[in-house]
Design a protein around this motif. Structure first.
Motif, PDB file in Angstrom:
ATOM      1  N   LYS A   1      10.056 -43.352 -17.748  1.00 52.29           N
ATOM      2  CA  LYS A   1       9.064 -42.489 -18.409  1.00 52.29           C
ATOM      3  C   LYS A   1       9.698 -41.154 -18.786  1.00 52.29           C
ATOM      4  N   ARG A   2      10.549 -40.654 -17.885  1.00 51.19           N
ATOM      5  CA  ARG A   2      11.242 -39.396 -18.180  1.00 51.19           C
ATOM      6  C   ARG A   2      12.146 -39.573 -19.404  1.00 51.19           C
ATOM      7  N   ALA A   3      12.856 -40.715 -19.458  1.00 48.72           N
ATOM      8  CA  ALA A   3      13.750 -40.964 -20.590  1.00 48.72           C
ATOM      9  C   ALA A   3      12.961 -41.031 -21.895  1.00 48.72           C
ATOM     10  N   LEU A   4      11.803 -41.690 -21.848  1.00 51.71           N
ATOM     11  CA  LEU A   4      10.954 -41.778 -23.034  1.00 51.71           C
ATOM     12  C   LEU A   4      10.499 -40.375 -23.469  1.00 51.71           C
ATOM     13  N   ALA A   5      10.051 -39.576 -22.492  1.00 53.42           N
ATOM     14  CA  ALA A   5       9.592 -38.222 -22.795  1.00 53.42           C
ATOM     15  C   ALA A   5      10.731 -37.395 -23.381  1.00 53.42           C
ATOM     16  N   GLU A   6      11.940 -37.536 -22.802  1.00 48.63           N
ATOM     17  CA  GLU A   6      13.080 -36.748 -23.291  1.00 48.63           C
ATOM     18  C   GLU A   6      13.483 -37.181 -24.700  1.00 48.63           C
ATOM     19  N   ARG A   7      13.372 -38.476 -24.960  1.00 45.36           N
ATOM     20  CA  ARG A   7      13.724 -38.948 -26.306  1.00 45.36           C
ATOM     21  C   ARG A   7      12.747 -38.379 -27.345  1.00 45.36           C
ATOM     22  N   LEU A   8      11.430 -38.457 -27.059  1.00 49.17           N
ATOM     23  CA  LEU A   8      10.443 -37.957 -28.020  1.00 49.17           C
ATOM     24  C   LEU A   8      10.534 -36.436 -28.153  1.00 49.17           C
TER      25      LEU A   8
END
Lengths: 451, 429
Positions: A117-124
């Motif tokens: 979830k953190r990776a997704l948030a960082e990507r967006l």
């Protein structure tokens, strides 16, 4: 859990008793710029219990101790005995029923690692920060929530349901030559994160909006034709008439009142599959439904809990909603919508020589009949086409004047994907949806915020 | 649950800390003098922070699954931010009264009688009075893996009155909040404050506009102080969002302004012997005679600012610790209310700025409805005014105080007297 509820209900000495148990799993990841502000996981669980003794008022107990429900029920009964009432409580009838609505969660947020979830948030969030050197600051929050709910009452109703939501909320700050502008947006999806994995486009759009505002001039005050996009139209009807269609509102609209032009038809769909505010049952176990509230500009119905329905001599609409187990249910909106008309946005704008297009609302409030909508983004309409952007746009007026000025509604209805929430004093925060097509106001009064 | 959580945390992580809070709140709501509803909410919540592989993770629950809780915090730590601070060692903490036995033991019947007395004292012609009485009892326990384990009991009593004059939108609010039941003189003051404002509200007065002297009664003065309170939060400073963080030691405000945060006042709602990260409480001067002295920090924001925690961490069941104040005290001045009104001369008295309480305001700029508000002519209140909006910069207004009242009131965790400020922008709609 079902047997705990039925045992506690059997032991109750009150004339009416209901128990609602909720367990919610939440995760949040919050970023500010490239810095992680917080990663958090929580489980919130508790019970809401209320009952009344004949000729007495409500006794309400909420507790996080699920092992002693019978004690809590007895305490609620004692509290009820302390409350004298002039008019005894009556509840509109709902046939007792037992059912569950436990969808198979194919994309259960509880199964996804927080690191993912953190990776997704960082990507967006990275899409925003990398968009343009003028985007100097961002705030980004990713949140998911799975709620399991059990409800039972002493009339024999017993229901059990489960829902999952994922949402993101972002703020982009753009700076240039001493000017600072912000854009704010949110997106949500029922079910899980898969549906939001492709949010990069909308997130970039948010950043572009902040940059566009840097070059925009302030809108000039005046009364001009206004076209609202579906999100702005949805926010307008929520503030202007939604709360006054809630059956227990002190300033509820009277049935038969004309509140808009014949193009204005408004309903609330508590049941629609996949909608943000939808559920099979409300917080009193009543089945939800789609209710038409305003037909061709005239108020024909209101949203009701069992208590407000009994007072109004109407049928409950499955609209008793509560922010959590900490809150008493009240008649509230779920997914308010403005019904579709005909034609396209281009056809709505074509006859306008000079006007204003408002896309999305940053805020919409009503004080009594007076409504104020702060635009998230706006453009001048010139000779039927979108021209330059303008900023700080506020649309205001009486609800009946604004909705009375609607002279066209397009056929491109859509539900908003915003992670919208609605609060009312003492009732907690509720996830709500809204939907609308594009809407044209013959004349709307606009001015620049802060002027 | 706490020993189990710490044991599991020691076994599976480098360290951690935990806060457990219990709360049982009785709420009695009166509708025009009659008890209309009674509610009881009891809540037990635990917030755990673990440090694992150099990262922190936070989990919270109202349930009782210790193993699941540690698992959740470890999962959050794998996605978490690097640790930058050590947890506090056990330290002696100061004494302060946070629980008053007679308030904690008050029965529903006693609280009902209190609400009825307040209603009956306020009942008057053409006034609708709604009263809410609340009483909470609870416990706070803070513990960590370096051996700290502290706890204290709390009690809280709140009386809120909402008075509508002439059945119109003109609403007056009064609040009493303490760890103790109100004494006779507390009730007297509460009732007199409201009655005075009801009398002022009986007649309408003509609206005004321009730059005018304004007397901010305590509720409005608290709103005026909100930007200052926001700007001195360590979080705002760490994010570069505070105009005051670079001005420690500068005279930014009027010499008459002294503001302290004091967690060691007996029987105040914000009082506590230690904060929610286990740092012992101590009073802290925020502004002395107009000079900015200190920011408030928790462990994380202190580390980011290269400072030490001032003991201002606040934790709820869910989410990570946040920086917050305890009891903010504005030092009273020499002026009676009559003297303050004389200083206003021709202007306004304002008792609420609802719009100044929303959003990020550390910069000081505000635009807010002023309600309730009254017109002052020749040093006398002549009647209520509706539809008034105030605009300006709160930091600048607090730099030119003309008068500071002698009788402070507690409003939402802030003790503040009435303040008179010159040249306030008044817009009429």
């Amino acid at each position: 859990m079902e047997s705990r509820i039925t045992d506690a209900l059997k032991a109750s000495r009150a004339d009416y008793t209901e128990i609602r148990i909720e367990r919610t799993w939440v995760t949040t990841v919050a970023l500010r710029g490239r810095r992680l502000e917080a990663a958090h996981r929580g489980v919130d669980q508790g019970a809401f219990i209320r009952c009344f003794a004949a000729g007495r008022g409500w006794g309400v107990v909420t507790t996080t101790d699920l092992d002693r429900l019978a004690t809590a029920v007895a305490r609620a009964h004692e509290l009820s005995l302390l409350v004298p009432v002039e008019r005894p409580i009556t509840l509109a009838p709902v046939p007792p029923h037992q059912a569950d609505d436990l969808p198979e969660l194919e994309d259960d947020p509880r199964d996804m690692a927080l690191t993912d979830k953190r990776a997704l948030a960082e990507r967006l969030n990275g899409e925003l920060l990398g968009l343009d050197r003028r985007i100097t600051e961002t705030q980004f929050a990713a949140r998911d929530e799975v709620t399991e709910r059990w409800y039972g009452n002493s009339e024999g109703t017993l229901v059990h349901d489960l829902r999952a939501d994922a949402s993101i909320a972002a703020v982009a700050v753009a700076r240039e030559n001493g000017l600072v502008e912000r854009a704010v947006g949110s997106w949500s999806a029922r079910g899980g994160w898969r549906a939001l994995a492709d949010a990069a486009g909308p997130v970039r759009g948010l950043g572009e909006r902040a940059i566009a505002r840097l070059g925009a001039r302030r809108v000039r005050a005046g009364t001009i034709p206004v076209v609202l996009d579906p999100r702005a139209a949805g926010a307008l009807i929520h503030a202007a008439v939604g709360h006054r269609c809630e059956g227990d509102a002190p300033d509820a609209l009277p049935l038969g009142a004309r509140i808009g032009s014949p193009w204005v038809s408004i309903g609330d769909d508590g049941n629609g599959a996949g909608l943000r505010g939808a559920a099979a049952w409300d917080a009193e176990g009543t089945p939800t439904q789609n209710t038409t509230l305003i037909q061709a500009g005239v108020v024909i119905a209101r949203l009701h809990s069992r208590e407000s329905a009994a007072r109004a001599g109407a049928a409950p609409t499955g609209s008793a909603r509560a922010g959590s187990y900490r809150h008493v249910p009240a008649a509230r909106m779920s997914n308010l919508y403005l019904a579709s008309g005909q034609g396209t946005r281009a056809e709505l704008m074509a006859p306008i020589p000079a006007g204003l297009f408002i896309a999305d609302a940053r805020a919409a409030h009503a004080e009594g009949d007076r409504v104020r909508l702060v635009a998230e983004a706006a453009w001048i309409i010139r000779r039927g086409e979108l021209a330059e952007p303008v900023r700080d746009v506020v649309l205001r007026g009486r609800a009946s004047d604004l909705l009375g000025a609607v002279d066209a509604v397009s056929g491109d209805f859509r539900w908003s994907e915003a992670a919208a929430a609605c609060s009312r004093s003492g009732c907690g925060l509720l996830a709500v949806g809204d939907g609308a097509p594009h809407v044209r106001l013959r004349a709307g009064t606009v001015f620049a915020e802060g002027a | 649950m706490i020993p189990r959580l710490l044991e599991l945390t020691r076994a599976r992580a480098q360290g951690g800390d935990v806060v457990a809070k219990t709360d049982e709140t009785l709420t009695l709501t009166f509708d025009r003098g009659h008890l209309a509803a009674v509610g009881l909410s009891s809540e037990e919540g635990v917030n755990l922070r673990v440090i694992a592989d150099g990262r922190t993770g936070v989990a919270g629950t109202t349930g009782d699954d210790a193993d699941g809780m540690v698992e959740a915090a470890l999962a959050a730590a794998r996605a978490g931010s690097p640790v930058e601070f050590p947890l506090p060692e056990p330290n002696p903490w100061p004494r302060v009264v946070t629980r008053v036995p007679r308030a904690a033991a008050a029965t529903v019947e006693e609280l009902r009688d209190l609400g009825q007395v307040v209603h009956d004292r306020l009942a008057a012609d053409r006034c609708e009075v709604d009263v809410v009485v609340e009483r909470s009892v609870g416990n706070v326990r803070v513990a960590n893996t370096t051996g700290l384990d502290a706890g204290y009991d709390v009690s809280l009593v709140g009386v809120l009155a909402d008075v509508r004059v002439d059945g119109r939108g003109h609403r007056l609010r009064g609040e009493f909040v303490s760890a103790d039941l109100p004494a006779a003189e507390d009730l007297e003051r509460f009732v007199e404050d409201l009655r005075r404002r009801v009398a002022w509200s009986r007649r309408p007065a003509d609206p005004v506009r321009g730059h005018l002297p304004v007397c901010f009664l305590p509720a409005a003065a608290r709103a005026l102080l909100r930007p200052l309170r926001q700007a001195l939060l360590g979080r705002a400073a760490a994010q570069g969002a505070s105009p005051l963080s670079e001005r420690i030691g500068d005279r930014v405000f009027d010499q008459a302004l002294t503001v302290t945060d004091d967690p060691l006042l007996d029987a105040r709602p914000g009082s506590r012997p230690l904060d929610d990260e286990g740092v012992p409480s101590r009073p802290l001067v925020l502004v002395r005679e107009g000079v900015v002295r200190n920011l408030v920090f928790d462990l994380e924001t202190a580390t980011r600012a290269g400072a030490r925690s001032t003991g201002h961490a606040r934790r709820t069941t869910f989410g990570k610790p946040q920086v917050g104040y305890t009891n903010v005290v504005v030092q009273p001045g020499p002026h009676s209310l009559e003297a303050l009104l004389a200083q206003v001369g021709d202007g306004l008295v304002v008792d609420g700025l609802p719009g100044a309480l929303a959003g990020q305001t550390a910069g000081g700029g505000f635009l807010s409805a002023a309600t309730p508000a009254w017109r002052v002519v020749g040093g006398e209140v002549v009647g209520r005014v509706e539809g008034v909006t105030l605009a300006g910069n709160a930091h600048q207004l607090l730099a030119r105080l003309r008068g500071v009242g002698a009788e402070p009131r507690w409003v939402g965790g802030v003790s503040v007297p009435a303040l008179v400020v010159e040249g306030v922008g008044v817009l009429a709609s």
